[in-house]
Design an enzyme around this catalytic site. Sequence first.
Site, mmCIF file in Angstrom:
data_model
loop_
_atom_site.group_PDB
_atom_site.id
_atom_site.type_symbol
_atom_site.label_atom_id
_atom_site.label_comp_id
_atom_site.label_asym_id
_atom_site.label_seq_id
_atom_site.Cartn_x
_atom_site.Cartn_y
_atom_site.Cartn_z
ATOM 1 N N LYS A 89 0.985 -1.298 0.053
ATOM 2 C CA LYS A 89 0.223 -0.135 -0.029
ATOM 3 C C LYS A 89 0.918 1.293 -0.033
ATOM 4 O O LYS A 89 0.238 2.121 0.481
ATOM 5 C CB LYS A 89 -1.126 -0.050 0.983
ATOM 6 C CG LYS A 89 -1.939 -1.194 1.417
ATOM 7 C CD LYS A 89 -2.530 -1.686 0.078
ATOM 8 C CE LYS A 89 -3.503 -1.007 -0.525
ATOM 9 N NZ LYS A 89 -3.877 -1.302 -2.032
ATOM 10 N N GLY A 121 2.213 2.498 -3.091
ATOM 11 C CA GLY A 121 2.214 3.133 -4.292
ATOM 12 C C GLY A 121 2.655 2.194 -5.363
ATOM 13 O O GLY A 121 3.351 2.831 -6.312
ATOM 14 N N THR A 122 2.911 1.030 -4.982
ATOM 15 C CA THR A 122 3.320 -0.105 -5.761
ATOM 16 C C THR A 122 2.630 0.103 -7.091
ATOM 17 O O THR A 122 3.434 -0.028 -8.429
ATOM 18 C CB THR A 122 3.086 -1.521 -5.469
ATOM 19 O OG1 THR A 122 3.065 -1.488 -4.016
ATOM 20 C CG2 THR A 122 4.054 -2.456 -5.905
ATOM 21 N N THR A 123 1.499 0.140 -7.538
ATOM 22 C CA THR A 123 0.898 0.018 -8.847
ATOM 23 C C THR A 123 1.100 1.196 -9.368
ATOM 24 O O THR A 123 1.150 1.423 -10.609
ATOM 25 C CB THR A 123 -0.751 -0.099 -8.403
ATOM 26 O OG1 THR A 123 -1.024 -0.960 -7.535
ATOM 27 C CG2 THR A 123 -1.483 -0.577 -9.703
ATOM 28 N N HIS A 178 6.838 -7.430 -2.318
ATOM 29 C CA HIS A 178 6.662 -6.838 -0.997
ATOM 30 C C HIS A 178 7.515 -7.429 0.093
ATOM 31 O O HIS A 178 7.264 -7.104 1.290
ATOM 32 C CB HIS A 178 5.194 -6.930 -0.714
ATOM 33 C CG HIS A 178 4.171 -6.146 -1.218
ATOM 34 N ND1 HIS A 178 4.186 -4.729 -1.583
ATOM 35 C CD2 HIS A 178 2.918 -6.382 -1.800
ATOM 36 C CE1 HIS A 178 3.474 -4.411 -2.455
ATOM 37 N NE2 HIS A 178 2.453 -5.587 -2.512
ATOM 38 N N SER A 190 -4.156 3.050 4.489
ATOM 39 C CA SER A 190 -4.672 2.553 3.028
ATOM 40 C C SER A 190 -4.535 0.887 3.333
ATOM 41 O O SER A 190 -5.440 0.251 2.875
ATOM 42 C CB SER A 190 -3.448 2.808 2.293
ATOM 43 O OG SER A 190 -3.710 2.258 0.782
ATOM 44 N N TYR A 202 6.323 8.162 -1.710
ATOM 45 C CA TYR A 202 4.955 8.408 -2.170
ATOM 46 C C TYR A 202 4.526 9.928 -2.115
ATOM 47 O O TYR A 202 3.879 10.539 -2.807
ATOM 48 C CB TYR A 202 3.962 7.511 -1.550
ATOM 49 C CG TYR A 202 2.438 7.495 -1.733
ATOM 50 C CD1 TYR A 202 2.071 6.962 -2.581
ATOM 51 C CD2 TYR A 202 1.772 8.779 -1.142
ATOM 52 C CE1 TYR A 202 0.481 6.919 -2.852
ATOM 53 C CE2 TYR A 202 0.321 8.799 -1.380
ATOM 54 C CZ TYR A 202 -0.243 7.695 -2.215
ATOM 55 O OH TYR A 202 -1.546 7.933 -2.700
ATOM 56 N N VAL A 255 -0.757 8.850 -15.604
ATOM 57 C CA VAL A 255 -0.543 8.105 -14.340
ATOM 58 C C VAL A 255 -1.250 8.745 -13.045
ATOM 59 O O VAL A 255 -0.977 8.629 -11.810
ATOM 60 C CB VAL A 255 0.657 7.660 -13.896
ATOM 61 C CG1 VAL A 255 1.291 7.010 -15.091
ATOM 62 C CG2 VAL A 255 1.683 8.787 -13.479
ATOM 63 N N PHE A 272 -3.993 10.198 -10.423
ATOM 64 C CA PHE A 272 -5.150 9.254 -9.743
ATOM 65 C C PHE A 272 -6.420 8.928 -10.346
ATOM 66 O O PHE A 272 -6.805 7.973 -10.553
ATOM 67 C CB PHE A 272 -5.266 9.821 -8.141
ATOM 68 C CG PHE A 272 -6.049 9.101 -7.446
ATOM 69 C CD1 PHE A 272 -5.607 7.975 -6.710
ATOM 70 C CD2 PHE A 272 -7.430 9.350 -7.448
ATOM 71 C CE1 PHE A 272 -6.739 7.141 -6.027
ATOM 72 C CE2 PHE A 272 -8.353 8.824 -6.624
ATOM 73 C CZ PHE A 272 -7.979 7.784 -6.055
ATOM 74 N N ASP A 273 -6.960 10.105 -10.850
ATOM 75 C CA ASP A 273 -8.105 9.857 -11.687
ATOM 76 C C ASP A 273 -8.193 9.155 -12.903
ATOM 77 O O ASP A 273 -8.935 8.163 -13.396
ATOM 78 C CB ASP A 273 -8.764 11.331 -12.023
ATOM 79 C CG ASP A 273 -8.955 12.317 -10.748
ATOM 80 O OD1 ASP A 273 -9.254 11.775 -9.663
ATOM 81 O OD2 ASP A 273 -9.013 13.198 -10.717
ATOM 82 N N ALA A 274 -7.012 9.472 -13.725
ATOM 83 C CA ALA A 274 -6.857 8.524 -14.814
ATOM 84 C C ALA A 274 -6.791 6.934 -14.406
ATOM 85 O O ALA A 274 -7.301 6.265 -15.145
ATOM 86 C CB ALA A 274 -5.581 9.171 -15.712
HETATM 87 P P1 A3P Z 1 -5.049 4.948 -0.800
HETATM 88 O O1 A3P Z 1 -5.632 3.657 -0.201
HETATM 89 O O2 A3P Z 1 -4.471 5.959 0.413
HETATM 90 O O3 A3P Z 1 -5.947 5.706 -1.887
HETATM 91 P P2 A3P Z 1 -0.465 -0.039 -3.808
HETATM 92 O O4 A3P Z 1 -0.346 0.056 -5.142
HETATM 93 O O5 A3P Z 1 1.084 -0.525 -3.207
HETATM 94 O O6 A3P Z 1 -1.148 -1.072 -3.331
HETATM 95 O O7 A3P Z 1 -0.846 1.171 -3.159
HETATM 96 C C1 A3P Z 1 -2.180 1.641 -3.164
HETATM 97 C C2 A3P Z 1 -2.200 3.226 -2.771
HETATM 98 O O8 A3P Z 1 -1.752 4.018 -3.546
HETATM 99 C C3 A3P Z 1 -3.797 3.455 -2.710
HETATM 100 O O9 A3P Z 1 -3.732 4.461 -1.413
HETATM 101 C C4 A3P Z 1 -3.878 3.921 -3.941
HETATM 102 O O10 A3P Z 1 -4.951 4.930 -3.850
HETATM 103 C C5 A3P Z 1 -2.592 4.760 -3.950
HETATM 104 N N1 A3P Z 1 -2.414 5.145 -5.557
HETATM 105 C C6 A3P Z 1 -2.351 4.445 -6.749
HETATM 106 N N2 A3P Z 1 -2.237 5.047 -7.723
HETATM 107 C C7 A3P Z 1 -2.110 6.396 -7.339
HETATM 108 C C8 A3P Z 1 -1.864 7.559 -8.127
HETATM 109 N N3 A3P Z 1 -1.769 7.502 -9.464
HETATM 110 N N4 A3P Z 1 -1.688 8.804 -7.414
HETATM 111 C C9 A3P Z 1 -2.041 8.750 -6.029
HETATM 112 N N5 A3P Z 1 -1.909 7.635 -5.294
HETATM 113 C C10 A3P Z 1 -2.174 6.384 -5.690
#
Ligand code: A3P
Length: 300
Positions: free
Chosen positions: A52, A54-56, A114, A144, A200, A234, A236-238
């Site tokens: 959690k 910011g991996t994705t 992880h 998160s 992050y 990249v 958030f909304d996109a």
């Molecule tokens: P929140 O639960 O605080 O919204 P992981 O990918 O490591 O599982 O992390 C997920 C967290 O990264 C979530 O946090 C998710 O919303 C946030 N996240 C993913 N993409 C993001 C982006 N483009 N901008 C900001 N936060 C992002």
Amino acid sequence: METPDMSSLMPSRPELFDFEGISMTHFFTDNWENVKNFQARPDDILIATYPKAGTTWVSYILDLLYFGNDDPDRQTSQPIYTRVPFLESCFQFIPTGTELADNLKTSPRLIKTHLPVQLVPKSFWEQNSKVVYVARNAKDNAVSYFHFDRMVKLQPEPGDWNNHLQKFMEGKKVCGSWYDHVSGWWEKKQTYSNLLYLFYEDLVEDTGREVERLCSFLGLSTPAEERKKITKGVHFDAMKNNKMTNYSTIPVMDFKISPFMRKGKVGDWKTHFTVAQNEEFDEVYKQKMKNTTVKFRTEL
Ligand code: A3P
């Protein structure tokens, strides 16, 4: 007609147990021999994080930097979790992380983990592979993680918020202690030069700047225009609206409880921590982090 009971098809929530000193579930240890003996390559890029952090987000940035212009099909029909295999994962309904990584046709291979630094397969160090570590401040990371555990049926039940927070402070969460994770990887950075340690909070503050930092670490000469396009893609909304990055294609997440792309903010912890919880957390934090120099921002 009665609605059929599907609950028996859902895997049940796993137990947490100690694995080499780290709290884990069987989903991340069942394939351990193959994880331990995984053969890394010099051009592999390992994306490492505590869950959690910011991996994705970083996975998608790297995927666009390397493959954004190569193959339109990759961007429109391959979810990010198949493009960037999760090394130690062993979920019964998809191939294991090591199988997925071994079968990747791309170069470089982007691989996510992880694992705490001491459990990373040694071939990554032997091959001098590049590593991008992403860390997130403990308070937002804990929040998160709480919502993630609530909605992902493959994680142990988190209990209520207070319960979860206590377990987080004790390191009794999947992948162990946040404190040891971020500081262990920070120590590694001091001796392993092919490791970029990102925050992050920096990514939220100025994504474009961090994309540039990534390019310079990876030796990429991505043109400014292209970087700008990636930075936009990249956002958030996109990513929340993109089926390939929002995890809506995976059956084990219950978005009615919480979406994967939840808030994406720095400082959301303030809507969860009580004054007493915050004081206790700060006390524990001081103790646990007294021997490391890594510093976090909990607000921007
Ligand atoms: P929140 O639960 O605080 O919204 P992981 O990918 O490591 O599982 O992390 C997920 C967290 O990264 C979530 O946090 C998710 O919303 C946030 N996240 C993913 N993409 C993001 C982006 N483009 N901008 C900001 N936060 C992002």
